[in-house]
Design an enzyme around this catalytic site. Structure first.
Site, PDB file in Angstrom:
ATOM      1  N   ILE A  46       0.866  -1.182   0.000  1.00  0.00           N
ATOM      2  CA  ILE A  46       0.000   0.000   0.000  1.00  0.00           C
ATOM      3  C   ILE A  46       0.901   1.230   0.000  1.00  0.00           C
ATOM      4  O   ILE A  46       1.532   1.541   1.018  1.00  0.00           O
ATOM      5  CB  ILE A  46      -0.939   0.013   1.228  1.00  0.00           C
ATOM      6  CG1 ILE A  46      -1.776  -1.278   1.290  1.00  0.00           C
ATOM      7  CG2 ILE A  46      -1.846   1.244   1.180  1.00  0.00           C
ATOM      8  CD1 ILE A  46      -2.565  -1.455   2.571  1.00  0.00           C
ATOM      9  N   GLU A  47       1.001   1.875  -1.146  1.00  0.00           N
ATOM     10  CA  GLU A  47       1.913   3.010  -1.281  1.00  0.00           C
ATOM     11  C   GLU A  47       1.240   4.325  -0.881  1.00  0.00           C
ATOM     12  O   GLU A  47       0.024   4.394  -0.707  1.00  0.00           O
ATOM     13  CB  GLU A  47       2.449   3.066  -2.709  1.00  0.00           C
ATOM     14  CG  GLU A  47       3.270   1.821  -3.040  1.00  0.00           C
ATOM     15  CD  GLU A  47       3.828   1.826  -4.457  1.00  0.00           C
ATOM     16  OE1 GLU A  47       3.412   2.658  -5.295  1.00  0.00           O
ATOM     17  OE2 GLU A  47       4.712   0.977  -4.713  1.00  0.00           O
ATOM     18  N   CYS A  56       4.939  -2.350   2.920  1.00  0.00           N
ATOM     19  CA  CYS A  56       5.090  -3.559   2.109  1.00  0.00           C
ATOM     20  C   CYS A  56       3.998  -4.582   2.422  1.00  0.00           C
ATOM     21  O   CYS A  56       3.427  -4.590   3.524  1.00  0.00           O
ATOM     22  CB  CYS A  56       6.446  -4.202   2.374  1.00  0.00           C
ATOM     23  SG  CYS A  56       7.869  -3.162   2.017  1.00  0.00           S
ATOM     24  N   GLU A  58       4.296  -7.716   3.091  1.00  0.00           N
ATOM     25  CA  GLU A  58       4.627  -8.608   4.205  1.00  0.00           C
ATOM     26  C   GLU A  58       4.187  -8.003   5.532  1.00  0.00           C
ATOM     27  O   GLU A  58       3.616  -8.675   6.387  1.00  0.00           O
ATOM     28  CB  GLU A  58       6.140  -8.858   4.263  1.00  0.00           C
ATOM     29  CG  GLU A  58       6.719  -9.500   3.027  1.00  0.00           C
ATOM     30  CD  GLU A  58       7.262  -8.476   2.041  1.00  0.00           C
ATOM     31  OE1 GLU A  58       6.511  -7.554   1.639  1.00  0.00           O
ATOM     32  OE2 GLU A  58       8.432  -8.600   1.665  1.00  0.00           O
ATOM     33  N   CYS A  88      12.318  -6.890   1.959  1.00  0.00           N
ATOM     34  CA  CYS A  88      13.260  -5.805   2.236  1.00  0.00           C
ATOM     35  C   CYS A  88      13.733  -5.883   3.690  1.00  0.00           C
ATOM     36  O   CYS A  88      13.206  -6.647   4.505  1.00  0.00           O
ATOM     37  CB  CYS A  88      12.601  -4.453   1.955  1.00  0.00           C
ATOM     38  SG  CYS A  88      11.449  -3.896   3.234  1.00  0.00           S
ATOM     39  N   CYS A  91      11.045  -5.218   6.451  1.00  0.00           N
ATOM     40  CA  CYS A  91      10.148  -6.362   6.669  1.00  0.00           C
ATOM     41  C   CYS A  91      10.864  -7.477   7.423  1.00  0.00           C
ATOM     42  O   CYS A  91      10.273  -8.136   8.269  1.00  0.00           O
ATOM     43  CB  CYS A  91       9.601  -6.873   5.339  1.00  0.00           C
ATOM     44  SG  CYS A  91       8.361  -5.763   4.632  1.00  0.00           S
TER      45      CYS A  91
HETATM   46 ZN    ZN Z   1       9.356  -4.764   2.882  1.00  0.00          ZN
END
Ligand code: ZN
Length: 139
Positions: A46-47, A56, A58, A88, A91
């Site tokens: 969800i940006e 992110c 995750e 990343c 996460c």
């Molecule tokens: Zn991430």
């Protein structure tokens, strides 16, 4: 049994990409987790226009699970992107907080190929609550 869990996780992760809100990166990410209580949760990326407010897939899946039961641990996390991106660093840190002892990280891509990695291999020498017991706070 085990293969069925991976199949369910993949289907949930792929399905979650349908709701990915990614107007900036144009990259849909889906994730799904299986908890030690036998429950499944999924999430998508969800940006945000601020970029820093983006989250992110995750972490969305993990936070959905924790918001239902703060005591759960993650047994398996599946991360799906078209190209098969690994989680990343942010996460990985959040996973460390809620990881079961033998957490498995599964990375899937659009051709179905997967990479199964133990979390300990993905994030060796993790920073977690045990580190905080090694300091003394001045009173
Ligand atoms: Zn991430």
């Amino acid at each position: 049994m085990e293969n069925n869990q991976y199949k369910i996780l993949r289907e949930m992760a792929v399905d979650a990409t349908k709701n990915a809100y990614m107007p900036y990166s144009k990259c849909a990410v889906g994730s799904a987790i299986l908890t030690n209580t036998g429950e499944y949760f999924s999430g998508c990326n969800i940006e945000n226009a601020s970029y820093g407010g983006s989250v992110c897939a995750e972490r969305v899946a993990i936070w959905k699970a924790i918001s239902v039961n703060k005591n759960i641990k993650i047994k398996i996390i599946y991360v799906y992107t078209e190209a098969g991106w690994p989680p990343c660093g942010m996460c990985r840190q959040v996973m460390a907080e809620f990881a079961d002892e033998d957490l498995q990280v599964v990375i899937g891509n659009s051709s179905g190929e997967v990479d199964k990695i133990s979390f300990k291999e993905l994030l060796p020498h993790q920073f977690d609550h045990s580190q905080l017991t090694k300091i003394s706070h001045p009173s």
